[in-house]
Design an enzyme around this catalytic site. Structure first.
Site, PDB file in Angstrom:
ATOM      1  N   HIS A 106       0.066 -22.644 -69.596  1.00 20.90           N
ATOM      2  CA  HIS A 106       1.406 -22.080 -69.667  1.00 20.90           C
ATOM      3  C   HIS A 106       2.034 -22.294 -71.045  1.00 20.90           C
ATOM      4  O   HIS A 106       2.754 -21.436 -71.549  1.00 20.90           O
ATOM      5  CB  HIS A 106       2.276 -22.731 -68.581  1.00 20.90           C
ATOM      6  CG  HIS A 106       3.500 -21.954 -68.239  1.00 20.90           C
ATOM      7  ND1 HIS A 106       3.456 -20.732 -67.595  1.00 20.90           N
ATOM      8  CD2 HIS A 106       4.814 -22.216 -68.439  1.00 20.90           C
ATOM      9  CE1 HIS A 106       4.689 -20.287 -67.408  1.00 20.90           C
ATOM     10  NE2 HIS A 106       5.536 -21.168 -67.917  1.00 20.90           N
TER      11      HIS A 106
ATOM     12  N   HIS B 205       7.633 -15.325 -63.774  1.00 29.41           N
ATOM     13  CA  HIS B 205       8.004 -16.498 -62.977  1.00 29.41           C
ATOM     14  C   HIS B 205       7.312 -16.360 -61.623  1.00 29.41           C
ATOM     15  O   HIS B 205       7.947 -16.425 -60.573  1.00 29.41           O
ATOM     16  CB  HIS B 205       9.519 -16.613 -62.852  1.00 29.41           C
ATOM     17  CG  HIS B 205      10.036 -17.930 -63.352  1.00 29.41           C
ATOM     18  ND1 HIS B 205      10.952 -18.683 -62.692  1.00 29.41           N
ATOM     19  CD2 HIS B 205       9.703 -18.648 -64.455  1.00 29.41           C
ATOM     20  CE1 HIS B 205      11.191 -19.802 -63.357  1.00 29.41           C
ATOM     21  NE2 HIS B 205      10.447 -19.796 -64.450  1.00 29.41           N
ATOM     22  N   ASN B 206       5.987 -16.167 -61.687  1.00 27.15           N
ATOM     23  CA  ASN B 206       5.235 -15.832 -60.478  1.00 27.15           C
ATOM     24  C   ASN B 206       5.077 -17.008 -59.518  1.00 27.15           C
ATOM     25  O   ASN B 206       5.419 -16.899 -58.339  1.00 27.15           O
ATOM     26  CB  ASN B 206       3.847 -15.297 -60.860  1.00 27.15           C
ATOM     27  CG  ASN B 206       3.938 -14.105 -61.787  1.00 27.15           C
ATOM     28  OD1 ASN B 206       4.928 -13.378 -61.772  1.00 27.15           O
ATOM     29  ND2 ASN B 206       2.937 -13.906 -62.614  1.00 27.15           N
TER      30      ASN B 206
ATOM     31  N   GLY C 166       5.695 -11.914 -75.870  1.00 28.46           N
ATOM     32  CA  GLY C 166       5.017 -11.750 -74.590  1.00 28.46           C
ATOM     33  C   GLY C 166       4.793 -13.066 -73.876  1.00 28.46           C
ATOM     34  O   GLY C 166       5.295 -14.123 -74.278  1.00 28.46           O
TER      35      GLY C 166
END
Length: 740
Positions: free
Chosen positions: A54, A100-101, A536
């Site tokens: 992340h 923000h899965n 991105g």
């Protein structure tokens, strides 16, 4: 587990506690070798967060380098909070998309809300006033109660945050496929406006300068969130604690305070505390400036007593910003925040020694050279292997699905949730906040006026993941091309993109191949259409029922409309206008909505695309709009010409259309061939338009009888009331959601 400060570095190594924190054996050894000693508990947590997928992009970095990131319009490419593009007159737009899965899967309301809050902070940390928000969402099929809950709660979360901070949510896209059933995708995009002189960067420059913490208190919510978002997740109680809780009221005050702070020459740098919280913001700001940073955690505003250094450093509590101010002038900055009722505190200083030093209770609890965290993160060149299905699909002939009744099929297509009206979702958003929304949700692209000028910007988010699944490279090209088509149809010149790259587990060679190929496709289209990648986000490990999601690299694109007189609607406008079709329909149904209805799965080849043809058609349409020859323009996408005709009539003006096309009726009406537009022109401009756009073919006329009549080679196959079609299209999603 014993309390963290009592766990010795020896125990961390011996009991492999680092693995629970997200480091592999090899990564722990790397950290140990670089430090030349065993890291303590807090340091191990810092390595785990900063070296997570992340934060460090350790698997994706080699692929991201393939993107074209430069152009005469680019003022800031990837590497800061958001990208920046020049729009003339000393003004620039700042934008980025973020996923923000994982949080939205575990806690859909909070996950979606904090996704919006986080991307807002990324934009205003650059000194830009947020002027528009978009989103791109993916869910399972709506015949599933859990999907309905996720859909409802995500939309509620997005609206609850955006509406309070008064940034208009002006559009987006929502698609439904069973491959997202257990793993929804929630990607939020924000666009801001900044003058060139006010642009900020996240740098901790100037030895002796002061580090200031501003915003909400630090609590235990979101501790380890970056690590948790770098793996396959389950919706259990343990993971719920890794989801941060947002407070949009504080978010609004923080935004207003930061937008005032940028005008103070006491400010040196500013960065959002996003993933990995205080750890990432402080260490990244030091790394970018080539300095070190020392923090005293006793000075950090805490929500709970007795928080450990580990918890403080890795909390992802929301609405927090880290700033660096000139020494001796820190009170000026603190006072500005106080004026906006936002707490701010001095918590450290910039030091010459290039180290990230953390103190608590008079002791050094972490001391890590800055470059180790920033530059020495592991980079993995993962194996890519062509997906097992690909050659089989490529060998298939292009089959035309059997359709007995084209009128009934059009009705079915309009009720497919991916095609149907998304008003149920977007009516919950405040799309008119700030008063500059010229075109809101429900059009090809949103259009927002730049206050005090005649300029406007157009914004869209796009990705047909079915095409990318069938052919990742071509699908990547199509995603960029469709985004650009949407902007061109609205009257804009495309400027640049931000990408939200959502994939399954990168350790699966087939998934990594999808990623590699689609990034190559995106890059080729960006070069062909002059839309560099300026920012991105990468989200991996998105799995549903032990299978990867459909590869979903979402393209957020912004374009400039130099004068609002060029703003072009996507709906038909006047009785008597001539209807033109640009581009040929081929028998291409792989990944189409028609294939979904008829076969219930996606097989075969994706539609072909020629980027030279795409660029030429877009350029010609832009010229025709500038010449005042185009009344409306709409790109052809899901559902093909049939759906585009129906959508173009959903104006409430009682308009209809009479259309005659040729060839196979199913191909003519429902093919999803690329690079096609539906355009209307006033009769008096017929000659001038046809001279300019020789490829355009007149296929019909706008009428005032409220019916859609379509003939193929003179034989009528559709004669339906527009009001009936509109009812089916607009009620489909509310009916799904309400169904028990």
């Amino acid at each position: 587990m014993m309390s963290q400060h009592k766990i010795s570095p020896e125990q961390i190594e011996k009991k492999k506690i680092y693995k629970e924190m997200g480091l592999t054996d090899e990564e722990y050894q790397m950290a140990k070798d670089l430090l030349k000693r065993r890291p303590n508990y807090t340091e191990t947590g810092i390595f785990s967060a900063m070296w997570s997928e992340h934060c460090s992009y350790k698997s994706s970095k080699p692929l991201l380098r393939r993107f074209p990131t430069k152009g005469s319009q680019v003022l800031q490419g990837p590497g800061e909070g958001a990208g920046v593009v020049d729009i003339g007159d000393n003004q620039a737009v700042v934008f980025k998309i973020e996923s923000h899965n994982s949080p939205s899967y575990v806690e859909p309301f909070e996950g979606a809300a904090t996704g919006v809050g986080g991307i807002l902070r990324d934009v205003f940390s650059m000194g830009a006033k947020p002027i528009a928000a978009m989103n791109s969402l993916r869910f399972g099929n709506l015949d599933n109660d859990h999907t309905k809950m996720l859909f409802s709660e995500v939309v509620r979360g997005i609206s609850s945050y955006g509406n309070v901070v008064e940034v208009p949510t002006v559009g987006g896209e929502i698609q439904f496929d069973n491959q997202y059933e257990e793993n929804p995708l929630v990607n939020a995009m924000v666009v801001g406006l900044v003058s060139h002189d006010d642009m900020q960067k996240g740098v901790a420059a100037g030895v002796g300068n002061v580090v200031i913490y501003a915003g909400g208190d630090t609590g235990k919510d979101g501790v380890g969130g970056a690590t948790f978002s770098s793996d396959v997740v389950e919706a259990d109680e343990e993971n719920k604690s890794a989801v941060a809780i947002g407070n949009p009221e504080i978010g609004k005050k923080l935004m207003e305070a930061c937008l005032e702070v940028i005008h103070s020459d006491a400010l040196v740098g500013m960065q959002d505390m996003g993933a990995a919280g205080l750890t990432s913001s402080a260490s990244e700001m030091a790394a970018k400036a080539g300095t070190g940073i020392e923090l005293n955690l006793d000075l950090v505003p805490l929500r709970e007593e007795g928080m450990s250094a580990y918890e403080i450093m890795l909390s992802e509590s929301q609405e927090r910003m880290l700033l660096v101010a000139k020494k001796g002038r820190e009170q000026e900055i603190v006072d500005i925040f106080a004026k906006h009722d936002v707490d701010a505190a001095v918590i450290g200083e910039v030091i010459e020694e290039k180290t990230f030093r953390i103190k608590q209770h008079g002791e050094v609890v972490a001391d890590i050279p800055v470059n180790i965290l920033a530059d020495e993160a592991p980079v993995y060149h993962l194996p890519a292997k062509e997906a097992s299905y690909y050659q089989e699909f490529q060998a298939m002939e292009n089959e035309v699905p059997a359709v007995d009744n084209h009128q009934e099929m059009l009705r079915k297509l309009l009720q497919q949730p991916t095609i149907a009206s998304k008003e149920w979702a977007y009516k919950q958003y405040s799309s008119e906040a700030q008063g500059n929304t010229l075109v809101g949700p429900g059009s090809d692209a949103a259009v927002v006026k730049i206050e005090g000028t005649e300029k406007a910007i157009a914004i869209t988010t796009d990705c047909n993941s079915r095409y990318i699944y069938l052919n990742p490279k071509v699908g990547g090209q199509i995603a960029v091309a469709e985004a650009a088509r949407n902007l061109v149809c609205s009257g804009a010149k495309p400027l640049a993109i931000t990408d939200g790259l959502n994939y399954g587990n990168p350790n699966d060679p087939g998934v990594f191949w999808q990623m590699e190929q689609s990034i190559d496709g995106i890059s080729e289209a960006c070069l062909a259409l002059n839309t560099p990648v300026i920012s991105g986000n990468v989200s991996m490990y998105n799995q549903s029922k032990d299978e990867p999601i459909l590869p979903t690299p979402i393209i957020g694109m912004v374009g400039l409309i130099e004068d609002t007189k060029y703003v072009t609607p996507s709906h038909f406008q006047n009785d008597g206008d001539l209807i033109y079709l640009i581009g040929e329909a081929l028998p291409e149904f792989g990944g189409s909505e028609l294939q979904n209805i008829v076969a219930g799965k996606y097989t075969g080849k994706a539609p072909v695309i020629d980027l030279e043809v795409e660029a030429k058609r877009q350029s010609l349409l832009t010229s025709a709009i500038r010449e005042g020859l185009v009344v409306s323009a709409h790109d052809l996408s899901e559902g093909g010409l049939g759906v585009a005709l129906a959508e173009s009539l959903f104006t409430g003006k009682g308009l209809g259309a009479e259309v005659n096309v040729s060839g196979d009726p199913t191909v003519a009406l429902f093919s999803e061939s690329q690079s096609r537009f539906l355009v209307t022109v006033k009769p008096e401009n017929k000659e001038a338009f046809e001279k300019m756009y020789a490829e355009a073919v007149q296929i019909g006329t706008v009428t005032n009888d409220g019916s859609l009549k379509v003939s193929v080679d003179g034989k009528q196959i559709i004669d339906d009331a527009v009001a009936e079609l509109h009812k089916l299209w607009s009620e489909a999603i509310p009916n799904f959601v309400a169904k028990q």
